[in-house]
Design a protein around this motif. Structure first.
Motif, PDB file in Angstrom:
ATOM      1  N   TYR A   1       0.836  -1.194   0.000  1.00 41.59           N
ATOM      2  CA  TYR A   1       0.000   0.000   0.000  1.00 41.59           C
ATOM      3  C   TYR A   1       0.875   1.250   0.000  1.00 41.59           C
ATOM      4  O   TYR A   1       2.012   1.232   0.469  1.00 41.59           O
ATOM      5  CB  TYR A   1      -0.881   0.053   1.264  1.00 41.59           C
TER       6      TYR A   1
ATOM      7  N   GLU B   1      -2.402 -11.250   4.934  1.00 39.51           N
ATOM      8  CA  GLU B   1      -3.729 -11.737   5.287  1.00 39.51           C
ATOM      9  C   GLU B   1      -3.566 -12.991   6.146  1.00 39.51           C
ATOM     10  O   GLU B   1      -2.924 -13.960   5.735  1.00 39.51           O
ATOM     11  CB  GLU B   1      -4.532 -12.052   4.032  1.00 39.51           C
TER      12      GLU B   1
ATOM     13  N   SER C   1      -7.903 -14.151  11.841  1.00 42.79           N
ATOM     14  CA  SER C   1      -8.053 -13.329  13.030  1.00 42.79           C
ATOM     15  C   SER C   1      -8.693 -14.159  14.125  1.00 42.79           C
ATOM     16  O   SER C   1      -9.848 -14.532  14.028  1.00 42.79           O
ATOM     17  CB  SER C   1      -8.935 -12.113  12.707  1.00 42.79           C
TER      18      SER C   1
ATOM     19  N   ILE D   1     -10.845 -17.215  13.308  1.00 40.51           N
ATOM     20  CA  ILE D   1     -12.202 -17.162  12.783  1.00 40.51           C
ATOM     21  C   ILE D   1     -12.219 -16.674  11.346  1.00 40.51           C
ATOM     22  O   ILE D   1     -12.643 -17.378  10.436  1.00 40.51           O
ATOM     23  CB  ILE D   1     -13.095 -16.257  13.657  1.00 40.51           C
ATOM     24  N   TRP D   2     -11.773 -15.430  11.147  1.00 43.45           N
ATOM     25  CA  TRP D   2     -11.819 -14.859   9.808  1.00 43.45           C
ATOM     26  C   TRP D   2     -10.433 -14.432   9.385  1.00 43.45           C
ATOM     27  O   TRP D   2      -9.601 -14.094  10.211  1.00 43.45           O
ATOM     28  CB  TRP D   2     -12.723 -13.615   9.807  1.00 43.45           C
ATOM     29  N   GLU D   3     -10.194 -14.412   8.085  1.00 40.91           N
ATOM     30  CA  GLU D   3      -8.944 -13.869   7.588  1.00 40.91           C
ATOM     31  C   GLU D   3      -9.037 -12.356   7.586  1.00 40.91           C
ATOM     32  O   GLU D   3     -10.035 -11.793   7.142  1.00 40.91           O
ATOM     33  CB  GLU D   3      -8.666 -14.380   6.170  1.00 40.91           C
ATOM     34  N   THR D   4      -8.000 -11.717   8.075  1.00 47.87           N
ATOM     35  CA  THR D   4      -7.978 -10.271   8.040  1.00 47.87           C
ATOM     36  C   THR D   4      -6.585  -9.809   7.675  1.00 47.87           C
ATOM     37  O   THR D   4      -5.664 -10.606   7.554  1.00 47.87           O
ATOM     38  CB  THR D   4      -8.431  -9.673   9.379  1.00 47.87           C
ATOM     39  N   GLN D   5      -6.438  -8.536   7.465  1.00 42.15           N
ATOM     40  CA  GLN D   5      -5.158  -7.977   7.053  1.00 42.15           C
ATOM     41  C   GLN D   5      -4.459  -7.283   8.214  1.00 42.15           C
ATOM     42  O   GLN D   5      -5.077  -6.495   8.939  1.00 42.15           O
ATOM     43  CB  GLN D   5      -5.342  -6.988   5.899  1.00 42.15           C
ATOM     44  N   TYR D   6      -3.179  -7.602   8.338  1.00 44.06           N
ATOM     45  CA  TYR D   6      -2.324  -6.958   9.326  1.00 44.06           C
ATOM     46  C   TYR D   6      -1.226  -6.217   8.595  1.00 44.06           C
ATOM     47  O   TYR D   6      -0.774  -6.640   7.536  1.00 44.06           O
ATOM     48  CB  TYR D   6      -1.732  -8.007  10.275  1.00 44.06           C
ATOM     49  N   PHE D   7      -0.799  -5.102   9.189  1.00 48.92           N
ATOM     50  CA  PHE D   7       0.138  -4.213   8.527  1.00 48.92           C
ATOM     51  C   PHE D   7       1.497  -4.166   9.210  1.00 48.92           C
ATOM     52  O   PHE D   7       1.607  -4.305  10.430  1.00 48.92           O
ATOM     53  CB  PHE D   7      -0.436  -2.789   8.475  1.00 48.92           C
ATOM     54  N   GLY D   8       2.511  -3.932   8.386  1.00 52.26           N
ATOM     55  CA  GLY D   8       3.834  -3.662   8.910  1.00 52.26           C
ATOM     56  C   GLY D   8       3.929  -2.218   9.387  1.00 52.26           C
ATOM     57  O   GLY D   8       2.975  -1.448   9.260  1.00 52.26           O
TER      58      GLY D   8
ATOM     59  N   TYR E   1     -17.617  -7.756   4.959  1.00 50.66           N
ATOM     60  CA  TYR E   1     -16.611  -7.835   6.014  1.00 50.66           C
ATOM     61  C   TYR E   1     -16.081  -6.439   6.262  1.00 50.66           C
ATOM     62  O   TYR E   1     -15.777  -5.698   5.312  1.00 50.66           O
ATOM     63  CB  TYR E   1     -15.490  -8.786   5.578  1.00 50.66           C
TER      64      TYR E   1
ATOM     65  N   TYR F   1      -9.198  -0.048  12.046  1.00 56.51           N
ATOM     66  CA  TYR F   1      -7.768   0.038  12.323  1.00 56.51           C
ATOM     67  C   TYR F   1      -7.472   1.323  13.086  1.00 56.51           C
ATOM     68  O   TYR F   1      -8.135   2.337  12.901  1.00 56.51           O
ATOM     69  CB  TYR F   1      -6.938   0.069  11.038  1.00 56.51           C
TER      70      TYR F   1
ATOM     71  N   PRO G   1      -0.975   0.872  10.416  1.00 52.37           N
ATOM     72  CA  PRO G   1      -2.308   0.616  10.973  1.00 52.37           C
ATOM     73  C   PRO G   1      -2.322  -0.645  11.829  1.00 52.37           C
ATOM     74  O   PRO G   1      -1.752  -1.668  11.448  1.00 52.37           O
ATOM     75  CB  PRO G   1      -3.171   0.440   9.721  1.00 52.37           C
TER      76      PRO G   1
END
Lengths: 117, 111
Positions: free
Chosen positions: A35, A96, A99, A102-109, B32, B36, B44
């Motif tokens: 991003y 991704e 979480s 349960i669900w896949e989510t996005q985590y950031f550096g 969904y 953040y 984030p």
């Protein structure tokens, strides 16, 4: 969640040069994302990088300007090529993951802060 | 379409009060949603998420409410603390499509 690191954390570069940003994750992930976040603004997806395939770029971003590598399931690089002051931004790596199972989510550096002079 | 902010709305709250941060999302097919928190100089940080088959989900000191009828998402922070000061982003996703971010809201906590 995952521990995501980026190198460098910040850099000041001269126009016309290129910078390669590294993203390392402490677990194997299929989906990695890059991003851009310009000062005071929201996040804009540059491309999606899956291991073993070519990166998929969003409208307005091209491979010649932002080449991406994804050599394995824990690592990716983004290169900002032939930089101009308009490339000054924060570049963020994201993965991704499930979480809480349960669900896949996005985590950031933590991001790479780039200033182009 | 993309949601890229040109200015950042700000919410100022007194320490100890409850905060409510709102987000209007654009795609009625989104199923969904994520909140953040982004502190200055950091990436984030995931706070809480919710699926479209739910209208409320609670975490530690945070609650997310989803109103699909009016395409509205809110984040409630109980007993707001100085460490809650940050920019908060909502994000929406439809199926396997990409995550779309909102413009962000700056939360300022004063003593």
């Amino acid at each position: 969640s995952a521990v995501i690191s980026q190198k460098p954390s910040r850099d000041i570069c001269q126009r016309g040069t290129s910078l390669t940003i590294q993203c390392q994750v402490d677990s194997q992930v299929t989906m990695m994302f890059w991003y851009r976040q310009q000062p005071g603004q929201s996040l804009t997806l540059i491309a999606t990088a899956n291991q073993g395939s070519e990166a998929t770029y969003e409208s307005g971003f091209v491979i010649d300007k932002f080449p991406i590598s994804r050599p394995n399931l824990t690592f990716s690089t983004l290169t900002v090529s032939n930089m101009s002051p308009e490339d000054s931004s924060i570049y963020l790596c994201s993965v991704e993951l499930y979480s809480s199972g349960i669900w896949e989510t996005q985590y950031f550096g933590p991001g790479t802060r780039l200033l182009v002079l | 379409g993309e949601s890229v902010g040109l200015h950042l709305p700000t919410l100022s709250v007194q320490e100890g009060d409850n905060s409510i941060i709102n987000c209007a999302y654009s795609n009625s097919a989104s199923d969904y949603f994520i909140w953040y928190k982004q502190e200055s100089g950091k990436g984030p940080q995931f706070i809480i998420d919710i699926r479209s088959n739910m209208d409320k989900r609670q975490g530690q000191r945070v609650t997310v409410l989803l109103n699909k009828t009016v395409k509205h998402l809110s984040l409630q922070i109980a007993a707001t603390q100085p460490g809650d000061s940050a920019v908060y982003f909502c994000a929406e996703k439809s199926g396997t499509d990409k995550l779309i971010f909102g413009t962000g809201t700056r939360l300022q906590v004063f003593p």
